[in-house]
Design a protein around this motif. Structure first.
Motif: not given
Length: 143
Positions: A60-62, A64, A52, A55-56
């Motif tokens: 710049k996001k969670q 999936e 996580r 990825w962030r």
């Protein structure tokens, strides 16, 4: 996370690197997020804490994604990668030998993780706390 009356000391900062089988390739023309999204991820746990964070930081996001395998032992995760079972993020120090033996390779994407020692603020100057901090920092710098 701050908790009243608790102090945190950074003991070590470790780097987790994207570790893949030697045959894995990321084509320069492809979107790296899509390539990584479609891989068989091996995770230490269902919560994906390092994945996580990775990825962030990079997208710049969670994420999936769901892990293809959950293996609660980092050395076994490394062995699974060597057997082409998927990809993962592992501490750089852990993959060095396999990297030199060309059993895995690392992509140039990484994420840092800080390791803290937490203790009650009122015990900050206690000799055992101070000795523990020095010992852990010395051990961390030896790795």
């Amino acid at each position: 996370m701050q908790i009243p009356g608790i102090e945190y000391t950074v003991i070590e900062e470790e780097e987790f690197v994207l570790t893949v089988p030697p045959s894995f390739e990321i084509k320069a023309s492809k979107d790296i997020e899509d390539v990584l999204y479609n891989q068989r991820w091996i995770s230490y746990g269902l919560e994906l804490p390092i994945i996580r964070r990775f990825w962030r930081q990079h997208f710049k996001k969670q994420p999936e994604i769901q892990p293809h395998h959950v293996i609660p032992n980092l050395q076994t995760v490394l062995k699974a990668i060597q057997h082409h079972m998927g990809i993962s993020l592992l501490p750089r120090y852990l993959v060095q030998e396999a990297l030199q033996e060309r059993k895995v390779k690392i992509e140039h994407l990484a994420v840092k993780n800080q390791i803290y020692l937490a203790y009650k603020l009122k015990h900050r100057d206690h000799p055992i706390i101070q000795k523990t901090i020095r010992s852990l920092k010395k051990e961390a710098s030896a790795n």
